[in-house]
Scaffold this active site. Structure first.
Site, PDB file in Angstrom:
ATOM      1  N   LYS A   1      -9.560  14.915  10.546  1.00 38.70           N
ATOM      2  CA  LYS A   1      -8.368  14.163  10.955  1.00 38.70           C
ATOM      3  C   LYS A   1      -8.709  12.742  11.359  1.00 38.70           C
ATOM      4  CE  LYS A   1      -6.471  18.613  12.229  1.00 38.70           C
ATOM      5  NZ  LYS A   1      -7.598  19.442  12.681  1.00 38.70           N
TER       6      LYS A   1
ATOM      7  N   ASP B   1     -11.118  23.733   8.920  1.00 38.25           N
ATOM      8  CA  ASP B   1     -10.389  22.583   9.471  1.00 38.25           C
ATOM      9  C   ASP B   1     -11.039  22.130  10.770  1.00 38.25           C
ATOM     10  OD1 ASP B   1      -8.059  20.737   9.848  1.00 38.25           O
ATOM     11  OD2 ASP B   1      -7.874  21.947  11.667  1.00 38.25           O
TER      12      ASP B   1
ATOM     13  N   TYR C   1     -12.076  17.563  18.374  1.00 37.39           N
ATOM     14  CA  TYR C   1     -12.554  18.881  18.786  1.00 37.39           C
ATOM     15  C   TYR C   1     -13.969  18.784  19.356  1.00 37.39           C
ATOM     16  CZ  TYR C   1      -8.548  20.439  15.998  1.00 37.39           C
ATOM     17  OH  TYR C   1      -7.279  20.619  15.485  1.00 37.39           O
TER      18      TYR C   1
END
Ligand SMILES: NC(=O)c1ccc[n+]([C@@H]2O[C@H](COP(=O)([O-])OP(=O)(O)OC[C@H]3O[C@@H](n4cnc5c(N)ncnc54)[C@H](OP(=O)(O)O)[C@@H]3O)[C@@H](O)[C@H]2O)c1
Length: 340
Positions: A84, A53, A58
């Site tokens: 995402k 993930d 990030y």
């Protein structure tokens, strides 16, 4: 190592019950050299991790680049990758620490949950990853914890335009599942009224430390066959480190408040009685709930990959969970893991 696979909602997608959370390789809390990031990701792959993930957030693209490089270098397609949408990366002209990420990527973040914003974010992610596929797409950090007063406006945008884009990608078979990736279950409960979601990545809100989600949210997920992926199973640190071996245990991305330290210390005392590391209980507890498909801890060091697997596979007797319930340390309505 073979991990058991669990189905995501009503889709045909199955994920390993233990996944790898890639915020760490986006330099969360500390700089990881490219070599160290490469080592931890390769070690994870070699030890059998196949569920990863990541997110544009990030490390402002750094995590996606590193994960994509590792997956491409393997030349195999047998993995499940989630990323995402909701944040577009904009050139900033300089790099600085943002939201705890000590990344060197010179981008700033702009929230965008519109139809166009989601489509653009998805395309950008494919290019940063250097891959031709993403399996699960989560709408990232929609909710009042992130957006405060702007939440209502952004939530409307997300549940209309953003949802339409995600649903279209799913219907076209470009992605296999859609959900929200958030740190609050309340917004998932709200979102259930607006769309047909396959899964939610819920971070920190159904753990060994807190089970409020059991009351109304998880039963609704069960009714709708919506899966849960547990992010932050250590509540961002304290359930892995415990309270005694670190000077400043972390909870919710900040030094833990005293009431949390006190509760974790009581859980640790029960772990001591049974000779168990608290991290083993933290990894195994959420998976007993029938909605939970996977737990994805954050691991930033190659040498901790094997120990994470050992924690995940540790034998925990039923008496341990009963003892936590009897002492009021976990909810008495929590499903508890079966002894192995
Ligand atoms: N809104 C969202 O969608 C959302 C929010 C949060 C998290 N997530 C997902 O969940 C993943 C994991 O969350 P997280 O990393 O924030 O929190 P976490 O998994 O609860 O905790 C990670 C922390 O625990 C430490 N740790 C891990 N294993 C340990 C061990 N065996 N002994 C001692 N310390 C240990 C890590 O240290 P080291 O780094 O030193 O290894 C790191 O500081 C993320 O990478 C992301 O994929 C999603």
């Amino acid at each position: 190592m073979l991990l058991d696979k669990r189905k995501i909602g009503n889709t045909s997608l199955r994920v390993d019950s233990l996944g790898f959370g890639c915020a760490s390789v986006g330099n969360l809390y500390r700089m990881l050299s490219d070599q160290d990031a490469c080592d931890v990701l390769n070690q994870a792959w070699e030890k059998g991790f196949r569920h990863f993930d990541t997110a544009p957030h990030y490390g402002q693209g750094l995590s996606e680049r590193r994960v994509g490089d590792m997956l491409r270098s393997r030349g195999e397609s047998d993995y499940v990758l989630s990323t995402k949408v909701g944040r577009i990366l904009k050139p900033a002209g300089y790099a600085k620490e943002r939201h705890g990420f000590r990344s060197t990527m010179p981008f700033d973040i702009e929230y965008d949950y519109s139809y166009d914003g989601v489509m653009r974010s998805f395309e950008h992610s494919l290019q940063r990853l250097g891959l031709d596929r993403i399996d699960i797409l989560y709408m990232h950090d929609i909710g009042s914890v992130t957006h405060g007063d702007a939440h209502e406006l952004l939530f409307d945008q997300a549940m209309t335009g953003g949802y339409k884009a995600m649903d279209e990608l799913r219907q076209q078979g470009v992605i296999k599942a859609i959900g929200l990736g958030v740190n609050e279950y309340q917004v998932c409960e709200q979102a259930l009224e607006h769309g047909d979601w396959d899964c939610f990545l819920l971070a920190g809100r159904y753990t060994l430390l807190e089970q409020e989600a059991l009351h109304s949210f998880l039963p609704k997920c069960e009714q709708r066959n919506c899966s849960i992926i547990i992010g932050g199973p250590y509540n961002s640190g304290i359930l892995a480190t415990g309270t005694r071996k670190v000077s400043e245990p972390y909870y919710n991305y900040a030094p833990a408040p005293q009431n949390i330290i006190n509760k974790v210390a009581k859980i640790e005392a029960v772990c001591d009685e049974f000779g168990l590391p608290i991290a083993a209980a933290a990894l195994q507890f959420p998976l007993a709930h029938p909605c939970v498909a996977s737990v994805i801890p954050g691991v930033g060091k190659a040498k901790m990959i094997q120990s994470t697997l050992d924690l995940f596979n540790a034998d925990i007797p039923a008496e341990f969970w009963q003892s936590l319930i009897l002492q009021g340390l976990i909810s008495d309505s929590s499903p508890i893991p079966k002894a192995k």
